[in-house]
Design a protein around this motif. Structure first.
Motif, PDB file in Angstrom:
ATOM      1  N   SER A  95     -28.195   8.255  43.620  1.00 25.91           N
ATOM      2  CA  SER A  95     -27.680   7.035  44.244  1.00 25.91           C
ATOM      3  C   SER A  95     -26.164   6.927  44.038  1.00 25.91           C
ATOM      4  O   SER A  95     -25.697   6.729  42.924  1.00 25.91           O
ATOM      5  CB  SER A  95     -28.383   5.811  43.635  1.00 25.91           C
ATOM      6  OG  SER A  95     -27.784   4.608  44.069  1.00 25.91           O
ATOM      7  N   GLU A  96     -25.433   7.092  45.105  1.00 23.47           N
ATOM      8  CA  GLU A  96     -23.982   6.913  45.139  1.00 23.47           C
ATOM      9  C   GLU A  96     -23.260   7.612  43.979  1.00 23.47           C
ATOM     10  O   GLU A  96     -22.524   6.986  43.208  1.00 23.47           O
ATOM     11  CB  GLU A  96     -23.625   5.420  45.191  1.00 23.47           C
ATOM     12  CG  GLU A  96     -24.177   4.740  46.421  1.00 23.47           C
ATOM     13  CD  GLU A  96     -23.571   3.367  46.699  1.00 23.47           C
ATOM     14  OE1 GLU A  96     -22.713   2.902  45.926  1.00 23.47           O
ATOM     15  OE2 GLU A  96     -23.970   2.770  47.716  1.00 23.47           O
ATOM     16  N   PRO A  97     -23.441   8.928  43.862  1.00 22.11           N
ATOM     17  CA  PRO A  97     -22.725   9.658  42.806  1.00 22.11           C
ATOM     18  C   PRO A  97     -21.228   9.720  43.125  1.00 22.11           C
ATOM     19  O   PRO A  97     -20.844  10.107  44.229  1.00 22.11           O
ATOM     20  CB  PRO A  97     -23.357  11.052  42.852  1.00 22.11           C
ATOM     21  CG  PRO A  97     -23.860  11.191  44.261  1.00 22.11           C
ATOM     22  CD  PRO A  97     -24.294   9.819  44.683  1.00 22.11           C
TER      23      PRO A  97
ATOM     24  N   ILE B 288     -35.122   6.473  35.074  1.00 22.71           N
ATOM     25  CA  ILE B 288     -33.947   5.837  35.670  1.00 22.71           C
ATOM     26  C   ILE B 288     -32.744   6.061  34.750  1.00 22.71           C
ATOM     27  O   ILE B 288     -32.799   5.747  33.560  1.00 22.71           O
ATOM     28  CB  ILE B 288     -34.179   4.330  35.852  1.00 22.71           C
ATOM     29  CG1 ILE B 288     -35.429   4.078  36.710  1.00 22.71           C
ATOM     30  CG2 ILE B 288     -32.950   3.666  36.482  1.00 22.71           C
ATOM     31  CD1 ILE B 288     -35.941   2.645  36.642  1.00 22.71           C
ATOM     32  N   ILE B 289     -31.655   6.603  35.311  1.00 24.17           N
ATOM     33  CA  ILE B 289     -30.423   6.823  34.547  1.00 24.17           C
ATOM     34  C   ILE B 289     -29.352   5.886  35.091  1.00 24.17           C
ATOM     35  O   ILE B 289     -28.949   5.992  36.251  1.00 24.17           O
ATOM     36  CB  ILE B 289     -29.929   8.270  34.636  1.00 24.17           C
ATOM     37  CG1 ILE B 289     -31.051   9.262  34.339  1.00 24.17           C
ATOM     38  CG2 ILE B 289     -28.759   8.484  33.676  1.00 24.17           C
ATOM     39  CD1 ILE B 289     -30.628  10.711  34.464  1.00 24.17           C
ATOM     40  N   ASN B 290     -28.875   5.000  34.242  1.00 25.72           N
ATOM     41  CA  ASN B 290     -27.846   4.033  34.642  1.00 25.72           C
ATOM     42  C   ASN B 290     -26.472   4.676  34.753  1.00 25.72           C
ATOM     43  O   ASN B 290     -26.221   5.768  34.247  1.00 25.72           O
ATOM     44  CB  ASN B 290     -27.763   2.903  33.614  1.00 25.72           C
ATOM     45  CG  ASN B 290     -28.887   1.903  33.763  1.00 25.72           C
ATOM     46  OD1 ASN B 290     -29.712   2.017  34.653  1.00 25.72           O
ATOM     47  ND2 ASN B 290     -28.903   0.928  32.887  1.00 25.72           N
TER      48      ASN B 290
ATOM     49  N   LEU C  83     -27.838  15.290  38.216  1.00 26.32           N
ATOM     50  CA  LEU C  83     -27.685  16.558  38.919  1.00 26.32           C
ATOM     51  C   LEU C  83     -27.121  17.624  37.989  1.00 26.32           C
ATOM     52  O   LEU C  83     -27.509  18.802  38.065  1.00 26.32           O
ATOM     53  CB  LEU C  83     -26.790  16.376  40.142  1.00 26.32           C
ATOM     54  CG  LEU C  83     -26.646  17.594  41.065  1.00 26.32           C
ATOM     55  CD1 LEU C  83     -28.006  18.084  41.549  1.00 26.32           C
ATOM     56  CD2 LEU C  83     -25.744  17.259  42.252  1.00 26.32           C
ATOM     57  N   PHE C  84     -26.204  17.237  37.101  1.00 25.43           N
ATOM     58  CA  PHE C  84     -25.668  18.166  36.108  1.00 25.43           C
ATOM     59  C   PHE C  84     -26.790  18.697  35.224  1.00 25.43           C
ATOM     60  O   PHE C  84     -26.886  19.907  34.961  1.00 25.43           O
ATOM     61  CB  PHE C  84     -24.603  17.453  35.266  1.00 25.43           C
ATOM     62  CG  PHE C  84     -23.933  18.310  34.229  1.00 25.43           C
ATOM     63  CD1 PHE C  84     -23.087  19.347  34.596  1.00 25.43           C
ATOM     64  CD2 PHE C  84     -24.143  18.072  32.878  1.00 25.43           C
ATOM     65  CE1 PHE C  84     -22.459  20.131  33.633  1.00 25.43           C
ATOM     66  CE2 PHE C  84     -23.524  18.844  31.908  1.00 25.43           C
ATOM     67  CZ  PHE C  84     -22.678  19.875  32.285  1.00 25.43           C
ATOM     68  N   ALA C  85     -27.668  17.801  34.769  1.00 27.36           N
ATOM     69  CA  ALA C  85     -28.790  18.207  33.926  1.00 27.36           C
ATOM     70  C   ALA C  85     -29.760  19.104  34.686  1.00 27.36           C
ATOM     71  O   ALA C  85     -30.276  20.092  34.141  1.00 27.36           O
ATOM     72  CB  ALA C  85     -29.506  16.972  33.384  1.00 27.36           C
TER      73      ALA C  85
ATOM     74  N   ALA D  47     -26.087   9.424  38.325  1.00 28.66           N
ATOM     75  CA  ALA D  47     -26.491  10.408  39.327  1.00 28.66           C
ATOM     76  C   ALA D  47     -25.798  11.744  39.072  1.00 28.66           C
ATOM     77  O   ALA D  47     -26.406  12.811  39.227  1.00 28.66           O
ATOM     78  CB  ALA D  47     -26.157   9.887  40.726  1.00 28.66           C
ATOM     79  N   ILE D  48     -24.522  11.694  38.691  1.00 23.61           N
ATOM     80  CA  ILE D  48     -23.821  12.934  38.345  1.00 23.61           C
ATOM     81  C   ILE D  48     -24.491  13.587  37.148  1.00 23.61           C
ATOM     82  O   ILE D  48     -24.733  14.802  37.138  1.00 23.61           O
ATOM     83  CB  ILE D  48     -22.326  12.659  38.074  1.00 23.61           C
ATOM     84  CG1 ILE D  48     -21.625  12.248  39.374  1.00 23.61           C
ATOM     85  CG2 ILE D  48     -21.659  13.883  37.462  1.00 23.61           C
ATOM     86  CD1 ILE D  48     -20.140  12.007  39.229  1.00 23.61           C
TER      87      ILE D  48
END
Length: 259
Positions: A115-117, A25-27, A100-102, A96-97
Motif C-alpha cells: 500500500s503506497e510504498p 499488517i506492517i505499519n 517487499l525488502f523482506a 510496504a517497502i
C-alpha cells in the motif's frame, strides 16, 4: 498481546484478532500496532485472521543496537514463523517497502500487498547522514527532535505543518517513537530503488494506491507496477491522504485470500 523473540533476542509484541486466512499488517513510520487496530478488526469481520505487531523500537517491542534493516527483516520472519503456514503480508508506506525488502530476502509469504510504498528510485533521497543525525538526537535524549527532523528531511513536510503538529496533543505520543525514525530512514534508503530480488519475488503481489494521495506516492506506485509486470495494480478510491481505508482494503484482501 504476546511476544515473539527475534533472531537477536529482541522481544517483538504481536496482537491477533479473528479466524481464517492469516494476514500480517506492517505499519508505516511513526506508528504502532495500535494504529492498525481498526483495519485489523475490518479484516477479522471479513473472515480473516489479522496479526499486527509493534515494529522494533515502538510500543511494547524491544530494540538493540546498532540499528539495521536486517533486524526488521528478522522481526517479520519471527512474526510469520509464529503465525503458522500460509501467511500473507500487507505493508503500508515504509511498511510496504519493508515487506517487499523482506520478501526479496527470502522471508516466506503466501501473498503480498503493498500500500503506497514511498520508493524514490534514487531521486531526491534524504541526505546521506540523516540516520546518523537522527540517532545522535535520540542518544542525546531528544527523540522529539528526531521526529521533527524526520518529518522535515525524510518525509518532506512543510514547516507550517510541522509546527502545527508539534503544537498538537498528539505530538507527545508520537515523540516517543524517535528511535524508530532511524529504522525507517535506513530501510527506505537501502531500498530506494527495488533490487532485482525484490522485483522478482515469486508470490502474488498486489500494489494498492489511493486516488487522492501525495504525487510522489502516485508516481512511485505506477513506476513499481511497471517494474513488476506480473503484479496486480489497484486504485482504491476510498483511501485518501496516504491512509488505507479499512473497509475497502479488507474487502480487497479478503477477496484475494479467499480465492
Amino acid at each position: 498481546m504476546e511476544h515473539v523473540t527475534s533472531a537477536d533476542g529482541t522481544p517483538i509484541a504481536m496482537h491477533e484478532v479473528g479466524t481464517g486466512p492469516t494476514i500480517v499488517i506492517i505499519n508505516g513510520a511513526l506508528s504502532t500496532a495500535r494504529d492498525a487496530a481498526e483495519i485489523a478488526r475490518e479484516f477479522s469481520d471479513a473472515g480473516l485472521r489479522a496479526i499486527t505487531y509493534d515494529r522494533r523500537s515502538r510500543g511494547d517491542s524491544g530494540d538493540s543496537a546498532p540499528a539495521a534493516p536486517e533486524r526488521e527483516v528478522e522481526d517479520l520472519a519471527a512474526i510469520i514463523a509464529a503465525s503458522g503456514p500460509d501467511v500473507s503480508v500487507i505493508g503500508h508506506s515504509s511498511g510496504a517497502i519493508l515487506a517487499l525488502f523482506a520478501a526479496g530476502q527470502g522471508v516466506p509469504m503466501s501473498r503480498l500487498f503493498l500500500s503506497e510504498p514511498p520508493f524514490r528510485f534514487g531521486e531526491d533521497d534524504p541526505a546521506p547522514d540523516l540516520e546518523q543525525r537522527l540517532q545522535a538526537l535520540v542518544d542525546d535524549g531528544h527523540p522529539e527532535e528526531a521526529v521533527v527532523l524526520f518529518q522535515r528531511e525524510a518525509v518532506g513536510l512543510p514547516e507550517p505543518f510541522i509546527e502545527q503538529f508539534r503544537a498538537s496533543p498528539a505530538f507527545a505520543q508520537i515523540a516517543t517513537l524517535g528511535r524508530s525514525t532511524v529504522y525507517d530512514t535506513m530501510v527506505t534508503r537501502r531500498a530506494s530503488t527495488p533490487s532485482a530480488e525484490m522485483r522478482e519475488v515469486t508470490m502474488p503481489v498486489t500494489i494498492l494506491r489511493g486516488v487522492d494521495t501525495m504525487p510522489i506516492l502516485v508516481a512511485a506506485a505506477s513506476r513499481l507496477a511497471e517494474m513488476m509486470p506480473d503484479a496486480e495494480f489497484l486504485e482504491v478510491p476510498e483511501s485518501v491522504s496516504h491512509r488505507m481505508d479499512a473497509e475497502a482494503t479488507a474487502r480487497i484482501v479478503a477477496a484475494r485470500l479467499a480465492g
